[in-house]
Design an enzyme around this catalytic site. Structure first.
Site, PDB file in Angstrom:
ATOM      1  N   ARG A  80      -6.457   1.989  18.158  1.00  0.00           N
ATOM      2  CA  ARG A  80      -6.366   0.182  18.291  1.00  0.00           C
ATOM      3  C   ARG A  80      -5.823  -0.382  19.447  1.00  0.00           C
ATOM      4  O   ARG A  80      -5.591  -1.243  19.275  1.00  0.00           O
ATOM      5  CB  ARG A  80      -5.313  -0.230  16.870  1.00  0.00           C
ATOM      6  CG  ARG A  80      -6.079  -0.011  15.531  1.00  0.00           C
ATOM      7  CD  ARG A  80      -4.667  -0.254  14.183  1.00  0.00           C
ATOM      8  NE  ARG A  80      -5.208  -0.169  12.846  1.00  0.00           N
ATOM      9  CZ  ARG A  80      -4.916   0.001  11.664  1.00  0.00           C
ATOM     10  NH1 ARG A  80      -3.345  -0.325  11.344  1.00  0.00           N
ATOM     11  NH2 ARG A  80      -5.158  -0.048  10.436  1.00  0.00           N
TER      12      ARG A  80
ATOM     13  N   ASP B  47       1.819  -0.943  11.812  1.00  0.00           N
ATOM     14  CA  ASP B  47       0.282  -1.973  11.094  1.00  0.00           C
ATOM     15  C   ASP B  47       0.344  -3.215  11.553  1.00  0.00           C
ATOM     16  O   ASP B  47      -1.233  -3.621  11.160  1.00  0.00           O
ATOM     17  CB  ASP B  47       0.871  -1.598  10.002  1.00  0.00           C
ATOM     18  CG  ASP B  47       0.681  -0.162   9.333  1.00  0.00           C
ATOM     19  OD1 ASP B  47       0.104   1.302  10.199  1.00  0.00           O
ATOM     20  OD2 ASP B  47       1.054   0.285   8.617  1.00  0.00           O
TER      21      ASP B  47
ATOM     22  N   ARG C 187       2.326   5.880  -3.671  1.00  0.00           N
ATOM     23  CA  ARG C 187       3.988   7.226  -3.382  1.00  0.00           C
ATOM     24  C   ARG C 187       4.049   6.781  -5.123  1.00  0.00           C
ATOM     25  O   ARG C 187       4.833   7.677  -5.923  1.00  0.00           O
ATOM     26  CB  ARG C 187       5.467   6.430  -2.674  1.00  0.00           C
ATOM     27  CG  ARG C 187       4.820   6.374  -1.248  1.00  0.00           C
ATOM     28  CD  ARG C 187       5.766   6.080  -0.476  1.00  0.00           C
ATOM     29  NE  ARG C 187       6.749   6.693   0.244  1.00  0.00           N
ATOM     30  CZ  ARG C 187       5.574   6.085   2.162  1.00  0.00           C
ATOM     31  NH1 ARG C 187       4.405   5.724   1.357  1.00  0.00           N
ATOM     32  NH2 ARG C 187       5.722   7.336   2.965  1.00  0.00           N
TER      33      ARG C 187
ATOM     34  N   SER D 246       7.542   8.928  12.785  1.00  0.00           N
ATOM     35  CA  SER D 246       6.435   8.622  11.455  1.00  0.00           C
ATOM     36  C   SER D 246       6.821   9.041   9.901  1.00  0.00           C
ATOM     37  O   SER D 246       6.933  10.377   9.580  1.00  0.00           O
ATOM     38  CB  SER D 246       4.947   9.853  11.892  1.00  0.00           C
ATOM     39  OG  SER D 246       4.390   9.993  10.959  1.00  0.00           O
TER      40      SER D 246
ATOM     41  N   GLY E  91      -4.927   7.735   5.258  1.00  0.00           N
ATOM     42  CA  GLY E  91      -4.467   8.973   5.846  1.00  0.00           C
ATOM     43  C   GLY E  91      -2.651   9.194   5.124  1.00  0.00           C
ATOM     44  O   GLY E  91      -2.089   9.875   5.118  1.00  0.00           O
TER      45      GLY E  91
ATOM     46  N   LYS F 139       0.583  -1.224   0.252  1.00  0.00           N
ATOM     47  CA  LYS F 139      -0.133   0.135  -0.134  1.00  0.00           C
ATOM     48  C   LYS F 139       0.766   1.304  -0.393  1.00  0.00           C
ATOM     49  O   LYS F 139       0.507   2.156  -1.087  1.00  0.00           O
ATOM     50  CB  LYS F 139      -0.836   0.011   1.312  1.00  0.00           C
ATOM     51  CG  LYS F 139      -2.031   1.054   1.146  1.00  0.00           C
ATOM     52  CD  LYS F 139      -3.371   0.859   1.876  1.00  0.00           C
ATOM     53  CE  LYS F 139      -2.803   0.676   3.296  1.00  0.00           C
ATOM     54  NZ  LYS F 139      -2.546   2.135   4.261  1.00  0.00           N
ATOM     55  N   SER F 140       1.681   1.141   0.923  1.00  0.00           N
ATOM     56  CA  SER F 140       2.782   2.385   1.001  1.00  0.00           C
ATOM     57  C   SER F 140       3.735   2.333  -0.673  1.00  0.00           C
ATOM     58  O   SER F 140       3.424   3.880  -0.645  1.00  0.00           O
ATOM     59  CB  SER F 140       3.484   2.518   2.387  1.00  0.00           C
ATOM     60  OG  SER F 140       3.550   2.147   2.952  1.00  0.00           O
TER      61      SER F 140
ATOM     62  N   GLN G 172       5.428   8.709   7.168  1.00  0.00           N
ATOM     63  CA  GLN G 172       4.055   9.656   7.272  1.00  0.00           C
ATOM     64  C   GLN G 172       4.422  11.283   6.784  1.00  0.00           C
ATOM     65  O   GLN G 172       4.087  12.856   5.724  1.00  0.00           O
ATOM     66  CB  GLN G 172       2.502  10.044   7.587  1.00  0.00           C
ATOM     67  CG  GLN G 172       2.101   8.420   7.154  1.00  0.00           C
ATOM     68  CD  GLN G 172       0.747   8.764   7.134  1.00  0.00           C
ATOM     69  OE1 GLN G 172      -0.054   9.201   7.865  1.00  0.00           O
ATOM     70  NE2 GLN G 172       0.269   6.990   6.509  1.00  0.00           N
TER      71      GLN G 172
ATOM     72  N   LYS H  56      -4.178   5.975  14.831  1.00  0.00           N
ATOM     73  CA  LYS H  56      -4.842   5.389  13.827  1.00  0.00           C
ATOM     74  C   LYS H  56      -6.189   4.191  13.208  1.00  0.00           C
ATOM     75  O   LYS H  56      -7.159   6.066  13.548  1.00  0.00           O
ATOM     76  CB  LYS H  56      -4.054   3.901  13.350  1.00  0.00           C
ATOM     77  CG  LYS H  56      -1.978   3.371  14.200  1.00  0.00           C
ATOM     78  CD  LYS H  56      -2.041   4.007  12.541  1.00  0.00           C
ATOM     79  CE  LYS H  56      -0.771   3.901  12.709  1.00  0.00           C
ATOM     80  NZ  LYS H  56       0.826   4.953  12.015  1.00  0.00           N
TER      81      LYS H  56
HETATM   82  C1  S3P Z   1       2.793   4.894   6.564  1.00  0.00           C
HETATM   83  C2  S3P Z   1       3.592   4.685   7.588  1.00  0.00           C
HETATM   84  C3  S3P Z   1       2.655   4.418   8.694  1.00  0.00           C
HETATM   85  C4  S3P Z   1       1.609   3.596   8.854  1.00  0.00           C
HETATM   86  C5  S3P Z   1       0.497   4.089   7.780  1.00  0.00           C
HETATM   87  C6  S3P Z   1       1.543   3.695   6.299  1.00  0.00           C
HETATM   88  C7  S3P Z   1       3.512   5.445   4.682  1.00  0.00           C
HETATM   89  O1  S3P Z   1       1.971   5.752   9.448  1.00  0.00           O
HETATM   90  O2  S3P Z   1       0.827   3.181   9.655  1.00  0.00           O
HETATM   91  O3  S3P Z   1       0.010   2.457   7.426  1.00  0.00           O
HETATM   92  O4  S3P Z   1       2.568   4.571   3.928  1.00  0.00           O
HETATM   93  O5  S3P Z   1       4.357   6.304   4.806  1.00  0.00           O
HETATM   94  P1  S3P Z   1       2.795   6.573   9.891  1.00  0.00           P
HETATM   95  O6  S3P Z   1       3.523   6.748   9.462  1.00  0.00           O
HETATM   96  O7  S3P Z   1       2.076   7.774  10.433  1.00  0.00           O
HETATM   97  O8  S3P Z   1       3.094   5.850  11.620  1.00  0.00           O
END
Ligand code: S3P
Length: 430
Positions: free
Chosen positions: A347, A316, A28, A168, A95, A23-24, A170, A343
């Site tokens: 959780r 996760d 991207r 994080s 998110g 997914k990540s 993100q 999250k």
């Molecule tokens: C993600 C980073 C994580 C993860 C999320 C995906 C990403 O969040 O929990 O499911 O794709 O960068 P955080 O970076 O906020 O911890």
């Protein structure tokens, strides 16, 4: 398909599957493909709801994106070709989309508004809004930018030095995207390492980024070029079947093409420490992100402690690790995981509430949970609370429960793993 009744078949889970794309990395690939010049072709893209939200947002920004079952093709024309959207950008439940996209929009001289679903409405945005404002973006939102809806008017960014207050990826990625479009060199200090897919992808798209210990440097005004991306299988999706293979009696499961980026493999260390029967074969042909095949079989497990720097490498996976711990001998303690509270759901609450309904001995703590293993779980009515990872954890719990488990709000699972039940059925019949 929002209410599902699940029964143990008691024959074990057997066979081989390839879990869907990461997914990540899928998110991207769309973002970098959209800001690069030229064509980007993405294979094994995750067609889950979250990544489809990312595609929809970039289409609203004027990017031509073609998508079918086999591949996604992005016709990027560079950052400056992105256009002011005529409509609100809706990130759904994602998110990653809202936080990274806010970083990109901060560098663009136009107005945009971002919203998401009710879960997104509760998730903290200050963590990206604060550094992006410091770089010069004009961002507003509910409660002074704490929550969505957010509105962004970007452009004219200055580079900054920023120490991440939370571990994080993100937040790091949002600042890196803005840094690519800022004046000067942006420096990020990352006290605890987090997933590095953004850094790898900047290089894959021909950009430059460097790292010295905890410091990451990215120069502004970089031009990126379109490329081909093959997305590895998502280790966070594989985690559900890795745990299932260990706890369901009479099981042996192989997972192919799983991403083995060391910033994501905390679950493998935990499985190893708990005594899982597991073999890992790394592919040696990867250049961009490491991958391999993991095989697990029914195991005698013991409790463990999970804390400190490993937490971002498995954040996760904690819901499914909690289920794993209910089947281990002795106590498992999970600490330093406050981030679980922000999250898709809180959780700590949702894992503890739902596993308690099944009879598990589990207790919430301020920054994690304590699980005492060895209790037989009994099926009953449980709820995903609209959180994909809670839904999948409960569907795996059903495989070891006595009696029937009824899962409410099962449809949330399509956020990250639309073929989850297909794979579960294939392994049950394997
Ligand atoms: C993600 C980073 C994580 C993860 C999320 C995906 C990403 O969040 O929990 O499911 O794709 O960068 P955080 O970076 O906020 O911890």
């Amino acid at each position: 398909m929002d209410l599902i009744t699940l029964n143990t078949k008691n024959r074990g889970l057997k066979g081989e599957i390839a879990v869907p794309g990461d997914k990540s990395i899928s998110h991207r690939s769309i973002m970098f493909g959209s800001i690069a010049n030229g064509k980007t072709t993405v294979t094994n893209f995750l067609l889950g709801d979250d990544c489809l939200s990312t595609i929809a947002c970039f289409r609203k920004l004027g990017v031509l994106i073609e998508q079918n079952e086999k591949e996604v093709v992005i016709h990027g024309k560079g950052m400056e070709a992105l256009q002011e959207p005529k409509d609100i950008l809706d990130v759904g439940n994602s998110g990653t989309t809202i936080r990274l996209l806010t970083g990109i929009l901060s560098g663009l001289p136009f107005h945009s508004t971002l919203i998401g679903d009710s879960s997104i409405g509760k998730r903290p945005m200050t963590r990206v809004v604060a550094p992006l404002r410091e770089m010069g973006a004009k961002i507003d939102g509910r409660e002074d930018g704490k929550y969505t809806p957010l509105s962004v008017r970007g452009g004219n960014l200055q580079s900054i030095t920023y120490r991440l207050p939370v571990a994080s990826a993100q937040v790091k990625s949002a600042i890196l995207f803005a840094g690519l479009n800022a004046d000067g060199v942006t420096k990020i200090i990352e006290p605890v390492p987090t997933r590095d897919h953004t850094e790898r992808m900047i290089q894959r798209f021909g950009g430059e980024i460097s790292r010295k210990d905890k410091e990451i440097f990215v120069e502004g005004a970089q031009k990126l070029s379109g490329t081909d991306i093959h997305v590895p299988g998502d280790i966070s999706s594989a985690a559900f079947f890795l745990v299932a293979g260990c706890i369901v009696p009479n099981s042996k499961i192989s997972l192919n093409n799983v991403g083995l980026n060391p910033t994501r493999t905390g679950i493998l260390d935990v499985l190893h420490n708990m005594g899982a029967c597991m073999e890992i074969h790394k592919n040696d042909t990867d250049v961009f992100e490491p991958t391999g095949t993991i095989t697990v079989s029914t195991s005698d497990l013991k409790g463990t402690t999970i804390e400190g720097e490993i937490i971002p490498k498995l954040i996760d996976e904690i819901p499914i690790i909690a289920l794993l711990a209910t089947q281990a001998e002795g106590e498992t303690v999970i600490k330093d995981a406050h981030e679980l509270k922000v999250k898709e759901t809180n959780r700590i609450d949702t894992v503890v509430t739902e596993l308690k309904k099944l009879g598990a001995d589990i207790q919430a703590t301020e920054d994690g949970m304590i699980i005492r293993g060895g209790k037989k779980l009994i099926g009953t009515k449980v709820d995903s609370h609209g959180d994909h990872r809670i839904g999948m954890m409960l569907a795996i719990a059903a495989q070891i429960c006595e009696g029937e488990l009824i899962l409410q709000n099962a449809k949330a699972i399509s956020v990250s793993y639309p073929s989850f039940f297909e794979h579960l059925n294939a392994l049950s019949n394997g």
